[in-house]
Write a protein that holds these residues in place. Structure first.
Motif, short mmCIF file in Angstrom:
data_model
loop_
_atom_site.label_atom_id
_atom_site.label_comp_id
_atom_site.label_asym_id
_atom_site.label_seq_id
_atom_site.Cartn_x
_atom_site.Cartn_y
_atom_site.Cartn_z
N PRO A 168 8.12 13.48 -1.61
CA PRO A 168 8.22 12.01 -1.61
C PRO A 168 8.03 11.44 -0.20
N ILE A 169 7.34 10.30 -0.14
CA ILE A 169 7.10 9.62 1.12
C ILE A 169 8.31 8.73 1.42
N THR A 170 8.80 8.79 2.62
CA THR A 170 9.87 7.90 3.03
C THR A 170 9.37 7.03 4.15
N ASP A 171 9.76 5.77 4.13
CA ASP A 171 9.34 4.82 5.15
C ASP A 171 10.17 5.04 6.39
N SER A 172 9.51 5.04 7.55
CA SER A 172 10.22 5.26 8.81
C SER A 172 11.08 4.05 9.18
N GLY A 173 10.81 2.91 8.56
CA GLY A 173 11.65 1.74 8.76
C GLY A 173 11.34 0.93 10.00
N GLY A 174 10.65 1.49 10.94
CA GLY A 174 10.37 0.77 12.18
C GLY A 174 9.05 0.04 12.11
N SER A 175 9.01 -1.14 12.70
CA SER A 175 7.75 -1.86 12.81
C SER A 175 7.53 -2.21 14.26
N ARG A 176 6.28 -2.25 14.63
CA ARG A 176 5.96 -2.51 16.04
C ARG A 176 5.64 -3.94 16.25
N GLY B 56 0.82 -1.21 0.00
CA GLY B 56 0.00 0.00 0.00
C GLY B 56 0.85 1.26 0.00
N LEU B 57 1.90 1.28 0.82
CA LEU B 57 2.80 2.44 0.85
C LEU B 57 3.51 2.62 -0.48
N ALA B 58 3.92 1.51 -1.09
CA ALA B 58 4.59 1.60 -2.40
C ALA B 58 3.64 2.20 -3.44
N ARG B 59 2.40 1.75 -3.42
CA ARG B 59 1.41 2.28 -4.36
C ARG B 59 1.13 3.76 -4.08
N LEU B 60 1.03 4.13 -2.80
CA LEU B 60 0.83 5.53 -2.44
C LEU B 60 2.00 6.39 -2.92
N ARG B 61 3.21 5.87 -2.79
CA ARG B 61 4.38 6.61 -3.28
C ARG B 61 4.26 6.89 -4.77
N GLU B 62 3.83 5.87 -5.53
CA GLU B 62 3.68 6.04 -6.98
C GLU B 62 2.64 7.11 -7.30
N VAL B 63 1.48 7.01 -6.65
CA VAL B 63 0.38 7.93 -6.94
C VAL B 63 0.73 9.34 -6.50
N LEU B 64 1.30 9.48 -5.30
CA LEU B 64 1.59 10.79 -4.76
C LEU B 64 2.82 11.44 -5.41
N ALA B 65 3.71 10.64 -5.98
CA ALA B 65 4.87 11.20 -6.66
C ALA B 65 4.46 12.01 -7.89
N ALA B 66 3.34 11.64 -8.48
CA ALA B 66 2.84 12.35 -9.65
C ALA B 66 2.25 13.71 -9.29
N SER B 67 1.95 13.90 -8.01
CA SER B 67 1.36 15.16 -7.57
C SER B 67 2.44 16.17 -7.24
#
Length: 156
Positions: free
Chosen positions: A148-156, A132-143
């Motif tokens: 650009p969205i960067t992943d925080s890298g942490g998971s809980r 989902g984040l990868a797809r959001l990056r693609e869609v939002l990069a066109a705007s």
């Protein structure tokens, strides 16, 4: 208000979110004695399930135009325009990816709780969220409104 925000982010439409939340709250009320643990967690899971079921039912019907909701007027404040772009990008995601992204990142729910809400494994939540984040990056990069969205890298 938290549940309404989750419903809005799952549906992408205020009126549909209110209808979805009303249905879920009726369901919670009827099953109140059987609700184990946190009623909010139960309601959150019911919101996810009900929104996915709505999406499935809609897929069986002929497509109907809902208007031009994805257009963002340039004369509005940047914050309003940004919100419209993000909501449109969320609306473009498949339901399970949208649920994972909304619950995990926008509502800051732990992976374990998201897995319980979605009725799947923690690995599936991580997979749905990553896609989902990868797809959001693609869609939002066109705007041109969004950095650009960067992943925080942490998971809980």
């Amino acid at each position: 208000m938290v549940l309404l925000r989750v419903a809005f982010l799952l549906t992408g439409d205020r009126h549909a979110a209110e209808d979805l939340l009303q249905e879920v709250l009726e369901q919670v009320y009827v099953r109140w004695r059987r609700v184990q643990g946190s009623p909010e967690a139960y309601a959150r899971r019911a919101l996810v399930n009900r929104s996915i079921n709505r999406w499935r039912r809609r897929a069986r019907r002929p497509e109907q135009s809902l208007g031009r909701h994805d257009e963002v007027a340039r004369d509005h404040a940047d914050a309003v325009a940004l919100r419209g772009v993000v909501v449109a990008a969320l609306r473009a995601l498949p339901p399970r990816q949208r649920a994972a992204v909304v619950l995990r990142y926008l509502e800051d729910v732990s992976v374990t709780d998201v897995a319980a809400a979605m009725g799947c494994s923690q690995g599936a939540v991580k997979s749905h969220a990553a896609r989902g984040l990868a797809r959001l990056r693609e869609v939002l990069a066109a705007s041109d409104l969004v950095m650009p969205i960067t992943d925080s890298g942490g998971s809980r």
